[in-house]
Design a protein around this motif. Structure first.
Motif, PDB file in Angstrom:
ATOM      1  N   PHE A 266       3.432   7.135   3.153  1.00  0.00           N
ATOM      2  CA  PHE A 266       3.933   5.923   3.795  1.00  0.00           C
ATOM      3  C   PHE A 266       3.694   4.716   2.901  1.00  0.00           C
TER       4      PHE A 266
ATOM      5  N   MET B  34       2.783  13.596   3.889  1.00  0.00           N
ATOM      6  CA  MET B  34       3.712  12.507   4.184  1.00  0.00           C
ATOM      7  C   MET B  34       3.146  11.260   3.522  1.00  0.00           C
TER       8      MET B  34
ATOM      9  N   LEU C 240      -5.776   5.989   2.132  1.00  0.00           N
ATOM     10  CA  LEU C 240      -5.211   5.038   1.177  1.00  0.00           C
ATOM     11  C   LEU C 240      -5.103   5.686  -0.203  1.00  0.00           C
TER      12      LEU C 240
ATOM     13  N   GLN D 251      -0.620  10.975   4.321  1.00  0.00           N
ATOM     14  CA  GLN D 251      -1.003  11.617   5.566  1.00  0.00           C
ATOM     15  C   GLN D 251      -0.794  13.129   5.441  1.00  0.00           C
TER      16      GLN D 251
ATOM     17  N   GLN E 233       8.026  10.387  12.491  1.00  0.00           N
ATOM     18  CA  GLN E 233       8.351   8.980  12.308  1.00  0.00           C
ATOM     19  C   GLN E 233       7.182   8.200  11.720  1.00  0.00           C
ATOM     20  N   GLY E 234       7.439   6.937  11.455  1.00  0.00           N
ATOM     21  CA  GLY E 234       6.407   6.068  10.923  1.00  0.00           C
ATOM     22  C   GLY E 234       5.477   5.566  12.011  1.00  0.00           C
ATOM     23  N   LEU E 235       4.656   4.601  11.658  1.00  0.00           N
ATOM     24  CA  LEU E 235       3.652   4.087  12.577  1.00  0.00           C
ATOM     25  C   LEU E 235       4.160   2.842  13.286  1.00  0.00           C
TER      26      LEU E 235
ATOM     27  N   GLU F  71      -6.807  -3.333   3.720  1.00  0.00           N
ATOM     28  CA  GLU F  71      -6.933  -1.887   3.810  1.00  0.00           C
ATOM     29  C   GLU F  71      -7.439  -1.479   5.180  1.00  0.00           C
ATOM     30  N   LEU F  72      -6.797  -0.514   5.771  1.00  0.00           N
ATOM     31  CA  LEU F  72      -7.217   0.050   7.043  1.00  0.00           C
ATOM     32  C   LEU F  72      -7.812   1.437   6.831  1.00  0.00           C
TER      33      LEU F  72
ATOM     34  N   TYR G 108       0.003   4.979   1.571  1.00  0.00           N
ATOM     35  CA  TYR G 108      -0.927   5.820   2.301  1.00  0.00           C
ATOM     36  C   TYR G 108      -0.396   7.246   2.307  1.00  0.00           C
TER      37      TYR G 108
ATOM     38  N   LEU H 200      -2.938   6.707  16.733  1.00  0.00           N
ATOM     39  CA  LEU H 200      -3.871   6.511  15.629  1.00  0.00           C
ATOM     40  C   LEU H 200      -4.641   5.211  15.809  1.00  0.00           C
TER      41      LEU H 200
ATOM     42  N   SER I 283      -3.651  17.228   8.290  1.00  0.00           N
ATOM     43  CA  SER I 283      -4.795  16.896   9.146  1.00  0.00           C
ATOM     44  C   SER I 283      -4.579  15.621   9.941  1.00  0.00           C
ATOM     45  N   ARG I 284      -3.538  14.869   9.609  1.00  0.00           N
ATOM     46  CA  ARG I 284      -3.114  13.643  10.308  1.00  0.00           C
ATOM     47  C   ARG I 284      -3.844  12.380   9.859  1.00  0.00           C
ATOM     48  N   GLN I 285      -4.973  12.509   9.190  1.00  0.00           N
ATOM     49  CA  GLN I 285      -5.703  11.292   8.840  1.00  0.00           C
ATOM     50  C   GLN I 285      -5.046  10.567   7.672  1.00  0.00           C
ATOM     51  N   MET I 286      -4.716   9.336   7.880  1.00  0.00           N
ATOM     52  CA  MET I 286      -4.108   8.511   6.849  1.00  0.00           C
ATOM     53  C   MET I 286      -5.166   8.129   5.819  1.00  0.00           C
TER      54      MET I 286
ATOM     55  N   PHE J  28      -8.394   4.897   8.833  1.00  0.00           N
ATOM     56  CA  PHE J  28      -7.823   5.556   9.995  1.00  0.00           C
ATOM     57  C   PHE J  28      -8.675   6.710  10.494  1.00  0.00           C
ATOM     58  N   GLY J  29      -8.579   6.946  11.818  1.00  0.00           N
ATOM     59  CA  GLY J  29      -9.085   8.169  12.398  1.00  0.00           C
ATOM     60  C   GLY J  29      -8.037   9.261  12.282  1.00  0.00           C
ATOM     61  N   GLU J  30      -8.368  10.441  12.820  1.00  0.00           N
ATOM     62  CA  GLU J  30      -7.440  11.567  12.732  1.00  0.00           C
ATOM     63  C   GLU J  30      -6.409  11.570  13.850  1.00  0.00           C
TER      64      GLU J  30
ATOM     65  N   PHE K  89       0.833  -1.197   0.000  1.00  0.00           N
ATOM     66  CA  PHE K  89       0.000   0.000   0.000  1.00  0.00           C
ATOM     67  C   PHE K  89       0.873   1.255   0.000  1.00  0.00           C
TER      68      PHE K  89
ATOM     69  N   PHE L 286       4.759  -0.400   8.410  1.00  0.00           N
ATOM     70  CA  PHE L 286       4.939   0.848   7.674  1.00  0.00           C
ATOM     71  C   PHE L 286       6.408   1.214   7.543  1.00  0.00           C
ATOM     72  N   GLY L 287       6.717   1.902   6.455  1.00  0.00           N
ATOM     73  CA  GLY L 287       8.011   2.544   6.333  1.00  0.00           C
ATOM     74  C   GLY L 287       8.040   3.822   7.153  1.00  0.00           C
ATOM     75  N   GLU L 288       9.177   4.502   7.130  1.00  0.00           N
ATOM     76  CA  GLU L 288       9.348   5.707   7.935  1.00  0.00           C
ATOM     77  C   GLU L 288       8.702   6.928   7.305  1.00  0.00           C
TER      78      GLU L 288
END
Lengths: 115, 117
Positions: A91, A89, A47, A39, B41-43, B105-106, A37, B91, A42-45, B108-110, A35, A105-107
């Motif tokens: 990912f 961002m 797809l 970001q 950083q990543g998750l 597929e996930l 993704y 998250l 707003s922070r929401q990831m 996500f929330g904010e 995948f 996830f990658g960085e």
């Protein structure tokens, strides 16, 4: 253990141009999902695009496409006709094909689209 | 709701206090994940719930972290005796994972931004 590597912490591109984000991964599985993704601030990831490893054809979603090289374990994202709203961002993520397999996830790569 | 909802959006607390973060997944989604994202950083995976199965807690960094989920609905992540290194965005994500129907597929929330002073 599966790992995902994004070697470009930051990238920038001019509006309307094309940019490619790199991702490599390590796995011993033959079937899996990959995948990208996005970001935004707003922070929401969200797809962007999904690839099934058993499919040889590269996935595309409008201006977004991938170059999936299974043997090389490479999964790059190409963004064509970049728009200011693509600034985010990005990912790369991997998961095995079975339910309950968490995403790794990658960085991340911070992409900035300049006007 | 239409998407994954998390609260609070932002939380500032003092070192040593307990905090609770809430996640309301998409209705009907069987799986729920918590991830931690430190600045830039990543998750980092924390915990995974799937239906009535025992949760996968393998990502919880210490026994100060715990999480619960009521059936296939709301989940609460609790951090006891918070430390400055707990500062991060937490998250939550949900997905529909049924036998034969798994896309990986996930949704996500904010996120909840936690700052420990």
């Amino acid at each position: 253990a599966q790992t995902v590597t994004q070697s470009q912490p930051e990238m920038s591109v001019q509006e309307a141009e094309t940019v490619t984000l790199s991702c490599t991964y390590d796995t011993s599985e033959s079937n899996y999902y990959l995948f990208w993704y996005k970001q935004p601030p707003s922070r929401q990831m969200i797809l962007v695009i999904r690839q099934e490893a058993y499919k040889q054809q590269n996935a595309t979603e409008n201006r977004f496409s991938v170059n999936f090289q299974k043997a090389a374990k490479s999964f790059s994202l190409k963004i064509s006709d970049s728009q200011l709203g693509d600034t985010a961002m990005y990912f790369c993520a991997y998961t095995k094909e079975t339910s309950g397999s968490r995403l790794t996830f990658g960085e991340g790569t911070q992409l900035t689209v300049n006007p | 709701g239409a998407g994954v909802s998390q609260s609070p959006s932002n939380k500032v607390t003092e070192k040593g206090k307990d905090v609770e973060l809430r996640c309301d997944p998409i209705s009907g989604h069987t799986a729920l994940y918590w991830y931690r994202q430190r600045l830039g950083q990543g998750l980092e995976f924390l915990i995974y719930f799937q239906g009535n199965s025992a949760p996968d807690k393998s990502g919880l960094p210490s026994d100060r972290f715990s999480a619960e989920r009521t059936g296939e609905s709301v989940s609460t992540l609790t951090i006891q005796r918070t430390q400055q290194e707990d500062s991060a965005v937490y998250l939550c994500a949900s997905s529909l994972e049924l036998a034969g129907v798994y896309t990986g597929e996930l949704f996500f929330g904010e996120g909840s931004r936690l700052t420990v002073l």
